[in-house]
Structures are given as structure tokens and as C-alpha cells.
Design a protein around this motif. Structure first.
Motif, PDB file in Angstrom:
ATOM      1  N   ASN A  40       0.845  -1.189   0.000  1.00  0.00           N
ATOM      2  CA  ASN A  40       0.000   0.000   0.000  1.00  0.00           C
ATOM      3  C   ASN A  40       0.881   1.239   0.000  1.00  0.00           C
ATOM      4  OD1 ASN A  40      -2.342   1.595   0.135  1.00  0.00           O
ATOM      5  ND2 ASN A  40      -2.148   1.774   2.351  1.00  0.00           N
ATOM      6  N   VAL A  41       0.450   2.283  -0.696  1.00  0.00           N
ATOM      7  CA  VAL A  41       1.200   3.544  -0.777  1.00  0.00           C
ATOM      8  C   VAL A  41       0.253   4.678  -0.430  1.00  0.00           C
ATOM      9  CG1 VAL A  41       2.459   5.128  -2.268  1.00  0.00           C
ATOM     10  CG2 VAL A  41       2.799   2.665  -2.505  1.00  0.00           C
ATOM     11  N   ASP A  42       0.637   5.520   0.497  1.00  0.00           N
ATOM     12  CA  ASP A  42      -0.189   6.656   0.902  1.00  0.00           C
ATOM     13  C   ASP A  42       0.712   7.871   1.081  1.00  0.00           C
ATOM     14  OD1 ASP A  42      -2.184   8.311   1.721  1.00  0.00           O
ATOM     15  OD2 ASP A  42      -2.340   7.488   3.738  1.00  0.00           O
ATOM     16  N   GLY A  43       0.458   8.920   0.310  1.00  0.00           N
ATOM     17  CA  GLY A  43       1.223  10.154   0.444  1.00  0.00           C
ATOM     18  C   GLY A  43       2.454  10.226  -0.425  1.00  0.00           C
ATOM     19  N   ALA A  44       2.609   9.326  -1.401  1.00  0.00           N
ATOM     20  CA  ALA A  44       3.781   9.375  -2.273  1.00  0.00           C
ATOM     21  C   ALA A  44       3.643  10.517  -3.281  1.00  0.00           C
ATOM     22  CB  ALA A  44       3.946   8.048  -3.007  1.00  0.00           C
ATOM     23  N   LEU A  45       4.704  11.270  -3.472  1.00  0.00           N
ATOM     24  CA  LEU A  45       4.730  12.363  -4.428  1.00  0.00           C
ATOM     25  C   LEU A  45       5.051  11.831  -5.815  1.00  0.00           C
ATOM     26  CD1 LEU A  45       6.719  14.965  -2.291  1.00  0.00           C
ATOM     27  CD2 LEU A  45       4.239  14.782  -2.562  1.00  0.00           C
ATOM     28  N   SER A  46       4.846  12.668  -6.835  1.00  0.00           N
ATOM     29  CA  SER A  46       5.191  12.272  -8.185  1.00  0.00           C
ATOM     30  C   SER A  46       6.709  12.226  -8.357  1.00  0.00           C
ATOM     31  CB  SER A  46       4.588  13.258  -9.193  1.00  0.00           C
ATOM     32  OG  SER A  46       5.068  14.574  -8.956  1.00  0.00           O
ATOM     33  N   HIS A  47       7.151  11.392  -9.266  1.00  0.00           N
ATOM     34  CA  HIS A  47       8.575  11.228  -9.582  1.00  0.00           C
ATOM     35  C   HIS A  47       9.370  10.756  -8.373  1.00  0.00           C
ATOM     36  CE1 HIS A  47       7.303  13.338 -13.116  1.00  0.00           C
ATOM     37  NE2 HIS A  47       7.218  14.501 -12.525  1.00  0.00           N
ATOM     38  N   THR A  48       8.789   9.906  -7.531  1.00  0.00           N
ATOM     39  CA  THR A  48       9.514   9.395  -6.376  1.00  0.00           C
ATOM     40  C   THR A  48       9.843   7.928  -6.583  1.00  0.00           C
ATOM     41  OG1 THR A  48       7.414   8.955  -5.266  1.00  0.00           O
ATOM     42  CG2 THR A  48       8.539  11.015  -4.726  1.00  0.00           C
ATOM     43  N   TYR A  49      10.951   7.510  -5.964  1.00  0.00           N
ATOM     44  CA  TYR A  49      11.418   6.132  -6.079  1.00  0.00           C
ATOM     45  C   TYR A  49      11.694   5.588  -4.685  1.00  0.00           C
ATOM     46  CZ  TYR A  49      11.924   6.957 -11.072  1.00  0.00           C
ATOM     47  OH  TYR A  49      11.674   7.246 -12.385  1.00  0.00           O
ATOM     48  N   LEU A  50      11.424   4.309  -4.526  1.00  0.00           N
ATOM     49  CA  LEU A  50      11.638   3.635  -3.257  1.00  0.00           C
ATOM     50  C   LEU A  50      12.902   2.790  -3.357  1.00  0.00           C
ATOM     51  CD1 LEU A  50      10.359   3.148  -0.457  1.00  0.00           C
ATOM     52  CD2 LEU A  50       9.279   1.113  -1.421  1.00  0.00           C
ATOM     53  N   SER A  51      13.780   2.961  -2.389  1.00  0.00           N
ATOM     54  CA  SER A  51      15.023   2.198  -2.328  1.00  0.00           C
ATOM     55  C   SER A  51      15.022   1.367  -1.050  1.00  0.00           C
ATOM     56  CB  SER A  51      16.236   3.134  -2.354  1.00  0.00           C
ATOM     57  OG  SER A  51      17.432   2.406  -2.148  1.00  0.00           O
ATOM     58  N   VAL A  52      15.281   0.083  -1.201  1.00  0.00           N
ATOM     59  CA  VAL A  52      15.319  -0.836  -0.058  1.00  0.00           C
ATOM     60  C   VAL A  52      16.702  -1.474  -0.009  1.00  0.00           C
ATOM     61  CG1 VAL A  52      14.292  -2.858   1.036  1.00  0.00           C
ATOM     62  CG2 VAL A  52      12.852  -1.290  -0.285  1.00  0.00           C
ATOM     63  N   ARG A  53      17.352  -1.372   1.150  1.00  0.00           N
ATOM     64  CA  ARG A  53      18.675  -1.975   1.336  1.00  0.00           C
ATOM     65  C   ARG A  53      18.583  -3.043   2.421  1.00  0.00           C
ATOM     66  NH1 ARG A  53      22.943  -0.973   4.693  1.00  0.00           N
ATOM     67  NH2 ARG A  53      21.982   0.954   5.478  1.00  0.00           N
ATOM     68  N   CYS A  54      19.024  -4.229   2.078  1.00  0.00           N
ATOM     69  CA  CYS A  54      19.041  -5.352   3.012  1.00  0.00           C
ATOM     70  C   CYS A  54      20.433  -5.966   2.975  1.00  0.00           C
ATOM     71  CB  CYS A  54      17.977  -6.382   2.638  1.00  0.00           C
ATOM     72  SG  CYS A  54      17.851  -7.755   3.805  1.00  0.00           S
ATOM     73  N   GLY A  55      21.174  -5.820   4.048  1.00  0.00           N
ATOM     74  CA  GLY A  55      22.561  -6.282   4.053  1.00  0.00           C
ATOM     75  C   GLY A  55      23.398  -5.414   3.137  1.00  0.00           C
ATOM     76  N   GLU A  56      24.103  -6.030   2.202  1.00  0.00           N
ATOM     77  CA  GLU A  56      24.930  -5.295   1.245  1.00  0.00           C
ATOM     78  C   GLU A  56      24.213  -5.055  -0.073  1.00  0.00           C
ATOM     79  OE1 GLU A  56      27.789  -4.009   2.012  1.00  0.00           O
ATOM     80  OE2 GLU A  56      27.706  -4.855   4.035  1.00  0.00           O
ATOM     81  N   ALA A  57      22.994  -5.558  -0.230  1.00  0.00           N
ATOM     82  CA  ALA A  57      22.249  -5.422  -1.484  1.00  0.00           C
ATOM     83  C   ALA A  57      21.256  -4.275  -1.392  1.00  0.00           C
ATOM     84  CB  ALA A  57      21.528  -6.725  -1.812  1.00  0.00           C
ATOM     85  N   ARG A  58      21.086  -3.553  -2.496  1.00  0.00           N
ATOM     86  CA  ARG A  58      20.139  -2.443  -2.566  1.00  0.00           C
ATOM     87  C   ARG A  58      19.316  -2.593  -3.836  1.00  0.00           C
ATOM     88  NH1 ARG A  58      19.323   2.740  -0.578  1.00  0.00           N
ATOM     89  NH2 ARG A  58      21.187   2.648   0.735  1.00  0.00           N
ATOM     90  N   ARG A  59      18.019  -2.350  -3.736  1.00  0.00           N
ATOM     91  CA  ARG A  59      17.112  -2.401  -4.875  1.00  0.00           C
ATOM     92  C   ARG A  59      16.365  -1.074  -4.977  1.00  0.00           C
ATOM     93  NH1 ARG A  59      20.013  -6.075  -5.089  1.00  0.00           N
ATOM     94  NH2 ARG A  59      19.521  -8.322  -5.195  1.00  0.00           N
ATOM     95  N   LEU A  60      16.124  -0.621  -6.238  1.00  0.00           N
ATOM     96  CA  LEU A  60      15.455   0.660  -6.480  1.00  0.00           C
ATOM     97  C   LEU A  60      14.342   0.444  -7.494  1.00  0.00           C
ATOM     98  CD1 LEU A  60      15.598   3.776  -5.941  1.00  0.00           C
ATOM     99  CD2 LEU A  60      16.928   3.937  -8.037  1.00  0.00           C
ATOM    100  N   ALA A  61      13.166   1.016  -7.229  1.00  0.00           N
ATOM    101  CA  ALA A  61      12.011   0.879  -8.119  1.00  0.00           C
ATOM    102  C   ALA A  61      11.073   2.056  -7.891  1.00  0.00           C
ATOM    103  CB  ALA A  61      11.285  -0.446  -7.872  1.00  0.00           C
ATOM    104  N   PRO A  62      10.161   2.332  -8.852  1.00  0.00           N
ATOM    105  CA  PRO A  62       9.172   3.403  -8.645  1.00  0.00           C
ATOM    106  C   PRO A  62       8.356   3.167  -7.384  1.00  0.00           C
ATOM    107  CG  PRO A  62       9.175   2.702 -10.938  1.00  0.00           C
ATOM    108  CD  PRO A  62      10.057   1.737 -10.208  1.00  0.00           C
ATOM    109  N   PHE A  63       8.018   4.247  -6.696  1.00  0.00           N
ATOM    110  CA  PHE A  63       7.283   4.175  -5.426  1.00  0.00           C
ATOM    111  C   PHE A  63       5.802   3.982  -5.734  1.00  0.00           C
ATOM    112  CE2 PHE A  63       7.018   6.284  -0.964  1.00  0.00           C
ATOM    113  CZ  PHE A  63       6.453   5.103  -0.490  1.00  0.00           C
ATOM    114  N   ARG A  64       5.390   2.717  -5.818  1.00  0.00           N
ATOM    115  CA  ARG A  64       4.008   2.401  -6.125  1.00  0.00           C
ATOM    116  C   ARG A  64       3.678   1.019  -5.584  1.00  0.00           C
ATOM    117  NH1 ARG A  64       5.289   2.020 -12.593  1.00  0.00           N
ATOM    118  NH2 ARG A  64       6.542   0.123 -12.526  1.00  0.00           N
ATOM    119  N   ALA A  65       2.396   0.787  -5.369  1.00  0.00           N
ATOM    120  CA  ALA A  65       1.957  -0.498  -4.824  1.00  0.00           C
ATOM    121  C   ALA A  65       2.201  -1.609  -5.835  1.00  0.00           C
ATOM    122  CB  ALA A  65       0.477  -0.426  -4.450  1.00  0.00           C
ATOM    123  N   GLY A  66       2.581  -2.768  -5.321  1.00  0.00           N
ATOM    124  CA  GLY A  66       2.815  -3.922  -6.174  1.00  0.00           C
ATOM    125  C   GLY A  66       4.257  -4.187  -6.503  1.00  0.00           C
ATOM    126  N   GLU A  67       5.144  -3.237  -6.214  1.00  0.00           N
ATOM    127  CA  GLU A  67       6.559  -3.444  -6.507  1.00  0.00           C
ATOM    128  C   GLU A  67       7.133  -4.493  -5.546  1.00  0.00           C
ATOM    129  OE1 GLU A  67       8.451  -2.438  -8.872  1.00  0.00           O
ATOM    130  OE2 GLU A  67       7.048  -1.067  -9.847  1.00  0.00           O
TER     131      GLU A  67
END
Length: 297
Positions: A40-67
Motif C-alpha cells: 500500500n502507498v499513501d502520500g507518495a509524491l510524483s517522480h519518487t522512487y523507493l530504495s530498499v537496502r538489506c545487508g549489502e544489497a540495494r534495490r530501487l524501483a518506482p514508489f508504487r503499490a505492487g513493486e
């Protein structure tokens, strides 16, 4: 484990007791990756990206539900990460960088002082120098590399000398604007017309004052001098600063429509670029130009 060894706690139906070491070996064989899902996404602005880092790995994707962000897991429960970090980034600028000819240039290409326009209103552009290099572009044949580089340089010089890129750009722009039923016939007619124009000039420099919009005749469209051309159209799908102002202050254009400067410049000529070109919502421009010094008044 202690209570089970003493027989005080029986295992649940369908389960068996095991030691922590045995549990770690079982989990390491069952879990090869972990997925972090944006439900679920609430309050995300336009042109925003979500970055998740777990350990030494990092993943980047558009900030939207379903990613889904997938991370490999280490062997053994004792090596499992204790947490993951979530960062939100906003895109402040964007520009497409061409890689055409990188193979002919030996697998590397430099883009110095690349200007990336800002996506923010009146935001300053960003200047950066980048270098792209193919990972497997190493060649032991230096002479072959130099030959390819010379061929690319000669090709570029030839295209610039005969203004080929400008002609092709104009042809494709007009074709996409009109979208003719027979694009091949349109391109043939366009090139034949440009050839006839070049023959008429006889190799002389092109006189731009005869081109509509660059001389006495106005570019067809809004405020081109024809009857009814200065009627303001519907600006609901226009993306520019001048369109924003005219939608907010509906009587502004009517109050200025018949006023001209000492050189005869009217407000219609100043805002003509923003009316003829609707623009794009991701790249909002000013949409107007000053025709002379008095236009600022």
C-alpha cells in the motif's frame, strides 16, 4: 529443546522437535531469497522512487503499490539480517543520453558538460560529465580501433557538412505531427521538396527571413494575423507557466489583447509559443517570450 528432551512438552501434531542448529540448516535449504512487497502507498509524491537496502544489497524501483524487492538470503539463521532500510528518493532532473556510434568509437563515449534540465518549476539545471564504456570493448588491434574512429569522424563530418541530421529531424517531426496514412510517400515528398529548394538556392546560404515565423510572415497558428486567430483556445491540456496564469486569471488576456508596444508587438505574439505548443506535464516551460524591450511593461 530442554523441555522436549525431558518429555514435558510433546510436539504439535504433524511437527517434530529439532535443535537450533538443525533448524538453521533446514531454513537455509528452504529460504533462498526474501521478498519485500509494497502492499500500500499513501502520500507518495510524483517522480519518487523507493530504495530498499538489506545487508549489502540495494534495490530501487518506482514508489508504487505492487513493486517487489527481492534479496538473496545467506545460509544459516544466525546470518539473517536483523532489519532492512527504506529510503525515498525524488527525481529532480531527467535527460536521455544517446549512445549512437559507441561501437564505432571503440566502445567508449564521453559526454562532457551534459546539462540535465530540472523537473521543478524554475529549478536550476544540473551539469555533469559522464563517460560510458562497454565492459568487453578491449581490443588488441590498435590499428583497427583507429580505423573505426577515423570512419566515425568522417561520417560525422559528412553529415554535418550536408546538414543531413537537421533535415531528418525536421522530416520526422512533421511526420509524427501529421501522422500521414502513407509515411513512406510523405518522406519521399518531403525529401523531394527539400531537394528542389536546395536546387533553387543554387548552393547559396539559406535565407531564413522567408520562413514563416522568422521573417515578416507569422507562423500559422495562434495570433498569426488571420481572422479569429487571437481567440484564446481551451488551455485545460496545456502545460506551461503562461497557461497556468491565463487559467487562473481569465480576464487578463482580454484586458491586454488590444495593447501593443511602440514596435507593434502584442500580447498574442508573446504568448504564441505557449498556445501553439501544449507542452508536457513532466517538463513545464515558460511558454512566452518578450517581443521587444517594452513587452516587459
Amino acid at each position: 529443546e530442554r523441555l522436549a528432551s525431558q518429555g514435558q512438552v510433546p510436539p504439535p501434531p504433524g511437527h517434530v522437535w529439532c535443535s537450533p542448529a538443525d533448524l538453521g540448516s533446514r531454513l537455509s535449504g528452504q529460504m533462498g531469497a526474501m521478498d519485500v512487497v509494497v502492499s500500500n502507498v499513501d502520500g507518495a509524491l510524483s517522480h519518487t522512487y523507493l530504495s530498499v537496502r538489506c545487508g549489502e544489497a540495494r534495490r530501487l524501483a518506482p514508489f508504487r503499490a505492487g513493486e517487489v524487492f527481492s534479496f538473496p538470503l545467506p545460509n544459516g539463521v544466525e546470518k539473517m539480517p536483523k532489519a532492512y532500510t527504506v529510503d525515498v528518493f525524488k527525481k529532480v532532473g531527467s535527460k536521455q543520453v544517446s549512445l549512437a556510434g559507441i561501437g564505432a568509437l571503440g566502445g567508449s563515449m564521453d559526454h562532457n558538460d551534459l546539462v540535465i534540465p530540472s523537473l521543478e518549476i524554475q529549478g536550476p539545471p544540473i551539469t555533469v560529465s559522464l563517460s560510458a564504456k562497454l565492459a568487453n570493448s578491449q581490443s588488441s588491434d590498435v590499428a583497427g580501433f583507429n580505423k573505426k574512429k577515423d570512419v566515425a569522424a568522417k561520417a560525422k563530418q559528412y553529415l554535418e557538412k550536408h546538414d543531413v541530421q537537421t533535415v531528418l529531424h525536421e522530416m520526422f517531426a512533421q511526420m509524427l505531427d501529421r501522422m500521414p496514412g502513407d509515411p513512406m510517400a510523405f518522406m519521399i515528398d518531403f525529401l523531394e521538396q527539400r531537394r528542389d529548394e536546395a536546387l533553387e538556392l543554387g548552393g547559396r546560404p539559406r535565407v531564413f527571413c522567408h520562413i514563416p515565423g522568422l521573417g515578416e510572415s507569422l507562423l500559422p497558428g495562434f495570433a498569426d494575423g488571420t481572422w479569429g486567430s487571437e481567440v484564446l483556445p481551451n488551455l485545460s491540456q496545456h502545460h506551461s507557466l503562461v497557461a497556468d496564469v491565463l487559467r487562473k486569471e481569465r480576464g487578463l488576456y482580454d484586458s491586454l489583447q488590444h495593447k501593443t508596444t511602440k514596435l507593434g508587438v502584442g500580447v498574442g505574439q508573446c504568448i504564441k509559443p505557449g498556445i501553439d505548443c501544449p507542452g508536457h506535464e513532466l517538463l513545464k516551460v515558460a511558454g512566452l517570450f518578450a517581443g521587444d524591450e517594452d513587452s516587459y511593461q
